[in-house]
Design a protein around this motif. Structure first.
Motif, PDB file in Angstrom:
ATOM      1  N   UNK A   7       0.837  -1.207   0.000  1.00  8.76           N
ATOM      2  CA  UNK A   7       0.000   0.000   0.000  1.00  8.76           C
ATOM      3  C   UNK A   7       0.867   1.251   0.000  1.00  8.76           C
ATOM      4  N   UNK A   8       1.907   1.255   0.835  1.00  5.22           N
ATOM      5  CA  UNK A   8       2.804   2.409   0.890  1.00  5.22           C
ATOM      6  C   UNK A   8       3.527   2.604  -0.433  1.00  5.22           C
ATOM      7  N   UNK A   9       3.985   1.512  -1.027  1.00  8.91           N
ATOM      8  CA  UNK A   9       4.706   1.623  -2.292  1.00  8.91           C
ATOM      9  C   UNK A   9       3.803   2.141  -3.409  1.00  8.91           C
ATOM     10  N   UNK A  10       2.549   1.686  -3.416  1.00  8.27           N
ATOM     11  CA  UNK A  10       1.600   2.183  -4.414  1.00  8.27           C
ATOM     12  C   UNK A  10       1.380   3.685  -4.248  1.00  8.27           C
ATOM     13  N   UNK A  11       1.165   4.121  -3.002  1.00  5.66           N
ATOM     14  CA  UNK A  11       0.924   5.541  -2.752  1.00  5.66           C
ATOM     15  C   UNK A  11       2.134   6.377  -3.157  1.00  5.66           C
ATOM     16  N   UNK A  12       3.337   5.876  -2.862  1.00  4.80           N
ATOM     17  CA  UNK A  12       4.552   6.592  -3.250  1.00  4.80           C
ATOM     18  C   UNK A  12       4.656   6.732  -4.758  1.00  4.80           C
ATOM     19  N   UNK A  13       4.478   5.629  -5.452  1.00  6.08           N
ATOM     20  CA  UNK A  13       4.690   5.648  -6.897  1.00  6.08           C
ATOM     21  C   UNK A  13       3.613   6.437  -7.633  1.00  6.08           C
ATOM     22  N   UNK A  14       2.374   6.391  -7.102  1.00 10.14           N
ATOM     23  CA  UNK A  14       1.279   7.115  -7.754  1.00 10.14           C
ATOM     24  C   UNK A  14       1.199   8.575  -7.299  1.00 10.14           C
ATOM     25  N   UNK A  15       1.902   8.910  -6.213  1.00  6.21           N
ATOM     26  CA  UNK A  15       1.848  10.270  -5.701  1.00  6.21           C
ATOM     27  C   UNK A  15       0.507  10.610  -5.078  1.00  6.21           C
ATOM     28  N   UNK A  16      -0.069   9.651  -4.337  1.00  2.00           N
ATOM     29  CA  UNK A  16      -1.384   9.848  -3.713  1.00  2.00           C
ATOM     30  C   UNK A  16      -1.275   9.579  -2.211  1.00  2.00           C
ATOM     31  N   UNK A  17      -2.245  10.053  -1.415  1.00  2.10           N
ATOM     32  CA  UNK A  17      -2.200   9.809   0.029  1.00  2.10           C
ATOM     33  C   UNK A  17      -2.722   8.424   0.405  1.00  2.10           C
ATOM     34  N   UNK A  18      -2.343   8.005   1.598  1.00  3.00           N
ATOM     35  CA  UNK A  18      -2.906   6.814   2.221  1.00  3.00           C
ATOM     36  C   UNK A  18      -4.001   7.259   3.182  1.00  3.00           C
ATOM     37  N   UNK A  19      -5.138   6.578   3.143  1.00  2.00           N
ATOM     38  CA  UNK A  19      -6.249   6.907   4.043  1.00  2.00           C
ATOM     39  C   UNK A  19      -6.451   5.722   4.992  1.00  2.00           C
TER      40      UNK A  19
END
Length: 240
Positions: free
Chosen positions: A133-145
């Motif tokens: 989840x963290x890696x996806x948020x980093x690569x997409x440039x989006x927040x984690x909720x």
């Protein structure tokens, strides 16, 4: 694009929950962004968690695309529904395909739902989180909720019979503030902070839960550290 499957499924779920007289208490939905991509992360204690996690985003009129094991997409009933709702199949032998699919969805402005524990927690406590989840948020440039659910295990969870009677079960949903995932930080460190946030929300949901076990035979859904008879994490590991 019109949601020809997702919205009718939501309507059917709401009708079922009304028939069961579930008492759903949701707080924090304002933290769900009204537009743009985000990774929605929740604890996992029930087979129905994806439905309740999705309900947490509905006040902001957002539909969540969940990452789910590929076998669900092969089922003759759930498969067409999962595909129609544009959820994301995860084949554990080819995880890179699911990752790429989720990344594309995030970049196109979708909310992707992830259960970073990967499987249902039979102790009803938080297991370790995978870093996807963290890696996806980093690569997409989006927040984690971060999000936490409580009470869903009383309806249908691993190793227990389903309870689809009119049981008036309360369901508590708590959504937390967005957590940024900077690319200059280690995904493992972000994952630890994310897990801490979900733990805080889970404890808040447990404190707010309006009922306690009726008697000694009804303590199975309460974690051992809270005085219940659910197996401890160590006991779950021993069971395999």
């Amino acid at each position: 694009m019109a949601e020809l499957v997702y919205r009718p499924v939501i309507g059917a779920a709401r009708t079922m929950f009304k028939a069961l007289d579930l008492k759903i208490d949701t707080q924090g939905s304002e933290h769900i962004p009204k537009t743009g991509g985000a990774v929605l992360v929740s604890n996992h204690i029930s087979y129905l968690d994806f439905i309740f996690t999705g309900l947490g985003a509905l006040p902001q009129k957002r539909l969540v695309r969940f990452m789910a094991k590929e076998s669900v997409f092969r089922h003759k009933i759930s498969g067409p529904l999962m595909r129609g709702m544009k959820h994301i199949p995860v084949d554990r032998n080819q995880g890179e395909d699911a990752y790429a699919h989720a990344l594309q969805s995030l970049r196109s402005g979708e909310i992707v739902g992830v259960f970073p524990e990967a499987t249902i927690s039979q102790s009803f406590t938080l297991k370790s989180f995978k870093s996807g989840a963290a890696r996806l948020a980093q690569e997409a440039g989006v927040p984690l909720i971060p999000m936490a659910l409580w009470g869903t295990q009383r309806i249908w969870t691993k190793g227990r019979p389903r309870n689809f009677s009119r049981s008036h079960i309360p369901i508590t949903i708590r959504v937390g503030e967005p957590l940024e995932a900077p690319t200059d930080q280690y995904a493992g460190a972000i994952t630890r902070r994310l897990r801490e946030r979900v733990q805080e929300l889970l404890e808040a949901a447990q404190r707010a839960y309006p009922v306690r076990p009726k008697d000694a035979s009804d303590t199975w859904w309460v974690p051992a550290h809270l005085g219940g008879t659910a197996p401890t994490p160590a006991e779950v590991r021993e069971l395999g």
